[in-house]
Scaffold this active site. Structure first.
Site, PDB file in Angstrom:
ATOM      1  N   SER A  66       0.797  -1.234   0.000  1.00 13.09           N
ATOM      2  CA  SER A  66       0.000   0.000   0.000  1.00 13.09           C
ATOM      3  C   SER A  66       0.828   1.281   0.000  1.00 13.09           C
ATOM      4  O   SER A  66       0.258   2.376  -0.053  1.00 13.09           O
ATOM      5  CB  SER A  66      -0.961   0.006   1.188  1.00 13.09           C
ATOM      6  N   LYS A  69      -0.059   3.621  -2.753  1.00 10.66           N
ATOM      7  CA  LYS A  69      -1.093   4.660  -2.681  1.00 10.66           C
ATOM      8  C   LYS A  69      -0.492   6.054  -2.518  1.00 10.66           C
ATOM      9  O   LYS A  69      -1.183   7.051  -2.758  1.00 10.66           O
ATOM     10  CB  LYS A  69      -2.069   4.340  -1.553  1.00 10.66           C
ATOM     11  N   SER A 126      -6.663   3.064   3.892  1.00 10.16           N
ATOM     12  CA  SER A 126      -5.886   2.430   2.825  1.00 10.16           C
ATOM     13  C   SER A 126      -6.799   1.569   1.958  1.00 10.16           C
ATOM     14  O   SER A 126      -6.503   0.408   1.643  1.00 10.16           O
ATOM     15  CB  SER A 126      -4.744   1.585   3.400  1.00 10.16           C
TER      16      SER A 126
END
Length: 396
Positions: A66, A69, A126
């Site tokens: 993640s 992101k 997330s």
């Protein structure tokens, strides 16, 4: 129910089964195509000068999870900066977005989410479904958006990074390095000061539900103001952090932690070491101040406990010394509840014979009951009592 209604019900059930079957298949395949071995790497740089302060396997390619992101948000911040979208722009949720595996916000197909809510969802929750919504809104398809992400990464010096999706879900060709992720984190801070503060968000409420930030270290490590955690089985626990102390800003990266706690401990250690290199006097003064604050908190807790009128009795014994030993042993056995409390021995005349009660006083009512529960599990007799303010330990 007529035949047409039966047919419609059958078709709806069939589509639902196919949808969730595909979701399960996608989740399984994405994890199967990626090896399970996570690669350990760390990196710390001075945000102002770019000087490397710590480096372990910093150029080894790994799965960013993640941390991806951060680049999705970079692209969204650029779109805000160029007026392609505003914070109030509503982005449509596609069927493909709703199929993304957790972590997700649980958006419904055909619904919309504001750009600012999407930012909060990516920073705190997330959310993978939100990452896909952003990608499709800005790039048409997530695949095209990922190509633009890779192109942008190269422009800012991330030479060993490739993206294949906007979320960080497993893909064997979605790779980056600790050095590249530090560059991305630093560029976000420098390029978008008006939006960087979103990474400080500790919690966010959406449609009546509150989501906390996954970056728990931000609350514990003084000066940390972002930016992102990441985890998939193939990458281990990843973290990019930006910290400002006494005017010195560092960006740190950890890849491949075995647990979130281990990753956070590693990050704190390498940041401390790096601050010491940057300004030894500042770090020494900071550590001294931190130690003083910790000692003050311990004293405050101990003082509070001494003034609290509850205690536990851990038995009555025939000799003073045995009662004293039992009281001290009780503190050692239940330190979470009794540490800092006062041990005392209280005599009691029982006819011609004296007995000595072993007690620990100066705790809160709740701590006293919890201590007794813990001690009884260890087969230690225990009872809670309300201590009198005039009670004084008997000196031998």
């Amino acid at each position: 129910m007529n035949a047409r209604t039966h047919y419609r019900t059958f078709q709806t059930t069939k589509r639902t089964a196919v949808k969730w079957g595909l979701v399960a298949l996608f989740a399984c395949l994405t994890f199967l195509i990626v090896p399970a071995q996570a690669k350990y790497a760390t990196f710390v740089m001075d945000a102002e000068t770019g000087k490397v302060l710590q480096n372990t396997n910093a150029d080894t390619r790994n799965y960013p999870a993640s941390l991806t992101k951060m680049m999705t948000l970079f692209m969204l911040f650029e779109a805000l900066e160029s007026k392609k979208v505003t914070l109030d722009t509503k982005m449509r949720v596609s069927r493909r977005a709703t199929w993304q595996p957790p972590s997700r916000l649980g958006l419904k197909r055909g619904s919309h989410i504001r750009v600012e809510d999407a930012i909060y969802a990516l920073v705190t929750k997330s959310a993978n479904d939100v990452a896909t919504v952003v990608a499709e809104h800005l790039g048409g398809t997530e695949w095209e958006f990922a190509k633009e992400m890779t192109k942008k990464a190269k422009e800012i010096g991330m030479t060993r990074t490739t993206f294949r999706n906007a979320s960080g879900l497993p893909h064997r060709r979605q790779l980056s390095t600790a050095r590249d992720m530090a560059k991305l984190g630093n560029t976000l801070w420098k390029r978008f000061p008006q939006y960087y503060s979103y990474f400080k968000t500790e919690s966010w409420t959406y449609k009546g539900r509150t989501y906390g930030n996954h970056n728990k270290l931000m609350k514990k490590y003084d000066g940390m103001d972002g930016i992102k955690t990441g985890y998939i089985r193939a990458s281990g626990f990843n973290l990019v952090s930006s910290v400002n102390r006494e005017g010195h800003r560092l960006v740190g990266v950890v890849f491949g932690g075995k647990t979130a706690t281990q990753r956070n401990n590693i990050m704190a250690r390498i940041l401390d070491q790096s601050f010491t290199k940057v300004d030894p006097q500042m770090m020494a003064a900071y550590q001294k101040k931190t130690k003083a604050k910790k000692e003050q908190r311990v004293q405050e807790v101990a003082s509070k406990r001494r003034s609290t009128g509850w205690g536990v009795q851990v038995g009555a014994y025939g000799t003073y010394s045995k009662a004293e030993r039992q009281a001290i042993a009780a503190v050692k056995r239940a330190p979470s509840y009794l540490s800092g409390a006062q041990t005392m021995v209280v005599p009691l005349k029982n006819g011609q014979k004296s007995v000595y009660r072993a007690r620990v006083v100066g705790v809160e009512k709740r701590e006293a009951y919890r201590a007794c529960r813990a001690l009884k599990k260890m087969r230690q007799p225990c009872m809670v009592f309300r201590a009198k303010s005039t009670q004084v330990a008997l000196n031998k």
